[in-house]
Design a protein around this motif. Structure first.
Motif, PDB file in Angstrom:
ATOM      1  N   GLY A  78       5.487 -36.786 -15.030  1.00  0.00           N
ATOM      2  CA  GLY A  78       5.801 -38.042 -14.377  1.00  0.00           C
ATOM      3  C   GLY A  78       6.228 -39.136 -15.331  1.00  0.00           C
ATOM      4  N   LEU A  79       6.702 -40.185 -14.739  1.00  0.00           N
ATOM      5  CA  LEU A  79       7.176 -41.348 -15.476  1.00  0.00           C
ATOM      6  C   LEU A  79       6.101 -41.918 -16.380  1.00  0.00           C
ATOM      7  CD1 LEU A  79       9.303 -43.575 -15.947  1.00  0.00           C
ATOM      8  CD2 LEU A  79       8.403 -44.711 -13.912  1.00  0.00           C
ATOM      9  N   ARG A  80       4.893 -42.015 -15.876  1.00  0.00           N
ATOM     10  CA  ARG A  80       3.805 -42.616 -16.660  1.00  0.00           C
ATOM     11  C   ARG A  80       3.524 -41.830 -17.938  1.00  0.00           C
ATOM     12  NH1 ARG A  80      -2.301 -43.285 -16.171  1.00  0.00           N
ATOM     13  NH2 ARG A  80      -2.558 -45.398 -16.893  1.00  0.00           N
ATOM     14  N   GLU A  81       3.478 -40.497 -17.821  1.00  0.00           N
ATOM     15  CA  GLU A  81       3.212 -39.683 -19.002  1.00  0.00           C
ATOM     16  C   GLU A  81       4.313 -39.824 -20.050  1.00  0.00           C
ATOM     17  OE1 GLU A  81       2.397 -38.686 -15.993  1.00  0.00           O
ATOM     18  OE2 GLU A  81       0.265 -38.308 -16.237  1.00  0.00           O
ATOM     19  N   ARG A  82       5.565 -39.896 -19.583  1.00  0.00           N
ATOM     20  CA  ARG A  82       6.673 -40.077 -20.534  1.00  0.00           C
ATOM     21  C   ARG A  82       6.573 -41.423 -21.231  1.00  0.00           C
ATOM     22  NH1 ARG A  82       9.660 -37.702 -16.214  1.00  0.00           N
ATOM     23  NH2 ARG A  82      10.519 -39.732 -15.665  1.00  0.00           N
ATOM     24  N   MET A  83       6.207 -42.457 -20.488  1.00  0.00           N
ATOM     25  CA  MET A  83       6.059 -43.777 -21.094  1.00  0.00           C
ATOM     26  C   MET A  83       4.910 -43.795 -22.099  1.00  0.00           C
ATOM     27  SD  MET A  83       6.758 -46.178 -17.771  1.00  0.00           S
ATOM     28  CE  MET A  83       6.666 -47.733 -18.637  1.00  0.00           C
ATOM     29  N   VAL A  84       3.811 -43.172 -21.752  1.00  0.00           N
ATOM     30  CA  VAL A  84       2.669 -43.099 -22.670  1.00  0.00           C
ATOM     31  C   VAL A  84       3.072 -42.345 -23.926  1.00  0.00           C
ATOM     32  CG1 VAL A  84       0.372 -42.087 -22.999  1.00  0.00           C
ATOM     33  CG2 VAL A  84       0.883 -43.350 -20.908  1.00  0.00           C
ATOM     34  N   GLN A  85       3.789 -41.233 -23.781  1.00  0.00           N
ATOM     35  CA  GLN A  85       4.219 -40.446 -24.931  1.00  0.00           C
ATOM     36  C   GLN A  85       5.143 -41.265 -25.837  1.00  0.00           C
ATOM     37  OE1 GLN A  85       3.099 -37.581 -25.981  1.00  0.00           O
ATOM     38  NE2 GLN A  85       4.466 -37.571 -27.740  1.00  0.00           N
ATOM     39  N   LYS A  86       6.072 -42.015 -25.256  1.00  0.00           N
ATOM     40  CA  LYS A  86       6.970 -42.851 -26.059  1.00  0.00           C
ATOM     41  C   LYS A  86       6.181 -43.909 -26.825  1.00  0.00           C
ATOM     42  CE  LYS A  86      11.230 -42.322 -23.482  1.00  0.00           C
ATOM     43  NZ  LYS A  86      12.286 -42.978 -22.727  1.00  0.00           N
ATOM     44  N   GLU A  87       5.214 -44.532 -26.173  1.00  0.00           N
ATOM     45  CA  GLU A  87       4.392 -45.540 -26.855  1.00  0.00           C
ATOM     46  C   GLU A  87       3.576 -44.907 -27.977  1.00  0.00           C
ATOM     47  OE1 GLU A  87       4.169 -48.927 -26.739  1.00  0.00           O
ATOM     48  OE2 GLU A  87       5.977 -48.698 -25.535  1.00  0.00           O
ATOM     49  N   ARG A  88       3.025 -43.725 -27.709  1.00  0.00           N
ATOM     50  CA  ARG A  88       2.245 -43.019 -28.732  1.00  0.00           C
ATOM     51  C   ARG A  88       3.119 -42.728 -29.957  1.00  0.00           C
ATOM     52  NH1 ARG A  88       0.632 -38.653 -25.809  1.00  0.00           N
ATOM     53  NH2 ARG A  88      -1.174 -39.767 -25.052  1.00  0.00           N
ATOM     54  N   GLU A  89       4.352 -42.258 -29.722  1.00  0.00           N
ATOM     55  CA  GLU A  89       5.278 -41.968 -30.814  1.00  0.00           C
ATOM     56  C   GLU A  89       5.646 -43.236 -31.577  1.00  0.00           C
ATOM     57  OE1 GLU A  89       8.438 -40.007 -28.773  1.00  0.00           O
ATOM     58  OE2 GLU A  89       7.305 -38.120 -28.576  1.00  0.00           O
ATOM     59  N   ARG A  90       5.888 -44.326 -30.844  1.00  0.00           N
ATOM     60  CA  ARG A  90       6.238 -45.593 -31.497  1.00  0.00           C
ATOM     61  C   ARG A  90       5.096 -46.079 -32.382  1.00  0.00           C
ATOM     62  NH1 ARG A  90       5.246 -50.760 -30.872  1.00  0.00           N
ATOM     63  NH2 ARG A  90       4.086 -50.487 -28.942  1.00  0.00           N
ATOM     64  N   LEU A  91       3.880 -46.029 -31.854  1.00  0.00           N
ATOM     65  CA  LEU A  91       2.717 -46.460 -32.628  1.00  0.00           C
ATOM     66  C   LEU A  91       2.504 -45.576 -33.851  1.00  0.00           C
ATOM     67  CD1 LEU A  91       0.298 -47.243 -29.694  1.00  0.00           C
ATOM     68  CD2 LEU A  91       1.293 -48.905 -31.279  1.00  0.00           C
ATOM     69  N   GLN A  92       2.749 -44.275 -33.707  1.00  0.00           N
ATOM     70  CA  GLN A  92       2.598 -43.366 -34.843  1.00  0.00           C
ATOM     71  C   GLN A  92       3.635 -43.676 -35.920  1.00  0.00           C
ATOM     72  OE1 GLN A  92       0.087 -40.995 -35.127  1.00  0.00           O
ATOM     73  NE2 GLN A  92       0.797 -41.032 -37.231  1.00  0.00           N
ATOM     74  N   ARG A  93       4.879 -43.968 -35.516  1.00  0.00           N
ATOM     75  CA  ARG A  93       5.919 -44.333 -36.492  1.00  0.00           C
ATOM     76  C   ARG A  93       5.549 -45.602 -37.233  1.00  0.00           C
ATOM     77  NH1 ARG A  93       9.467 -42.910 -32.293  1.00  0.00           N
ATOM     78  NH2 ARG A  93       9.740 -45.111 -31.776  1.00  0.00           N
ATOM     79  N   GLU A  94       5.055 -46.611 -36.493  1.00  0.00           N
ATOM     80  CA  GLU A  94       4.634 -47.860 -37.135  1.00  0.00           C
ATOM     81  C   GLU A  94       3.509 -47.611 -38.127  1.00  0.00           C
ATOM     82  OE1 GLU A  94       3.576 -50.757 -34.212  1.00  0.00           O
ATOM     83  OE2 GLU A  94       5.603 -50.869 -33.391  1.00  0.00           O
ATOM     84  N   GLN A  95       2.574 -46.787 -37.754  1.00  0.00           N
ATOM     85  CA  GLN A  95       1.445 -46.483 -38.626  1.00  0.00           C
ATOM     86  C   GLN A  95       1.924 -45.742 -39.875  1.00  0.00           C
ATOM     87  OE1 GLN A  95      -1.721 -44.521 -36.593  1.00  0.00           O
ATOM     88  NE2 GLN A  95      -3.023 -44.418 -38.377  1.00  0.00           N
ATOM     89  N   ASP A  96       2.854 -44.807 -39.697  1.00  0.00           N
ATOM     90  CA  ASP A  96       3.401 -44.060 -40.832  1.00  0.00           C
ATOM     91  C   ASP A  96       4.189 -44.977 -41.769  1.00  0.00           C
ATOM     92  OD1 ASP A  96       2.279 -41.783 -39.776  1.00  0.00           O
ATOM     93  OD2 ASP A  96       4.169 -41.010 -38.935  1.00  0.00           O
ATOM     94  N   ARG A  97       4.929 -45.948 -41.200  1.00  0.00           N
ATOM     95  CA  ARG A  97       5.694 -46.898 -42.014  1.00  0.00           C
ATOM     96  C   ARG A  97       4.786 -47.791 -42.847  1.00  0.00           C
ATOM     97  NH1 ARG A  97       8.886 -49.840 -38.004  1.00  0.00           N
ATOM     98  NH2 ARG A  97       8.957 -47.966 -36.798  1.00  0.00           N
ATOM     99  N   ASN A  98       3.623 -48.130 -42.304  1.00  0.00           N
ATOM    100  CA  ASN A  98       2.693 -49.002 -43.013  1.00  0.00           C
ATOM    101  C   ASN A  98       1.809 -48.242 -43.988  1.00  0.00           C
ATOM    102  OD1 ASN A  98       3.650 -51.263 -41.664  1.00  0.00           O
ATOM    103  ND2 ASN A  98       2.218 -50.994 -39.960  1.00  0.00           N
ATOM    104  N   GLY A  99       2.040 -46.928 -44.103  1.00  0.00           N
ATOM    105  CA  GLY A  99       1.325 -46.139 -45.091  1.00  0.00           C
ATOM    106  C   GLY A  99      -0.106 -45.777 -44.742  1.00  0.00           C
ATOM    107  N   HIS A 100      -0.429 -45.709 -43.491  1.00  0.00           N
ATOM    108  CA  HIS A 100      -1.794 -45.361 -43.088  1.00  0.00           C
ATOM    109  C   HIS A 100      -1.891 -43.927 -42.730  1.00  0.00           C
ATOM    110  CE1 HIS A 100      -1.847 -49.730 -42.578  1.00  0.00           C
ATOM    111  NE2 HIS A 100      -3.125 -49.596 -42.957  1.00  0.00           N
TER     112      HIS A 100
END
Length: 100
Positions: A78-100
């Protein structure tokens, strides 16, 4: 493509979805009981015209929208799961960029 879910994530998602479905069934039961009582009051008690159709239609629309959100939008792809997955990926990229 989303990564496979862990056993804990599957358990949490299954519990969440079962809770949402149970919530809809509770909502539907309350709808039936209350609207039967309103129909009885409208037909045999208060008022000259059958007014119980108005709360029935309004609440029925709300119940239908609740059902759509649980049974249509709440499915595995569903739409909700896709949105959650996109947010999870975005947060993971931000965390990886900040070196955590």
């Amino acid at each position: 493509m989303p990564s496979p879910l862990s056993t804990e994530e599957i358990e949490a998602l299954a519990r969440k979805r079962a809770g949402a479905k149970l919530g809809w069934y509770t909502h539907a039961a309350a709808f039936a009981v209350v609207n039967l009582a309103l129909f009885g009051m409208s037909r045999y008690g208060f008022g000259d015209r059958p007014w119980s159709v108005y709360p029935l239609l309004g609440w029925g629309l709300g119940l239908a929208l609740h059902g759509i959100s649980v049974f249509v939008l709440g499915t595995g792809n569903g739409l909700r799961e896709r949105m959650v997955q996109k947010e999870r990926e975005r947060l993971q990229r931000e965390q990886d960029r900040n070196g955590h």
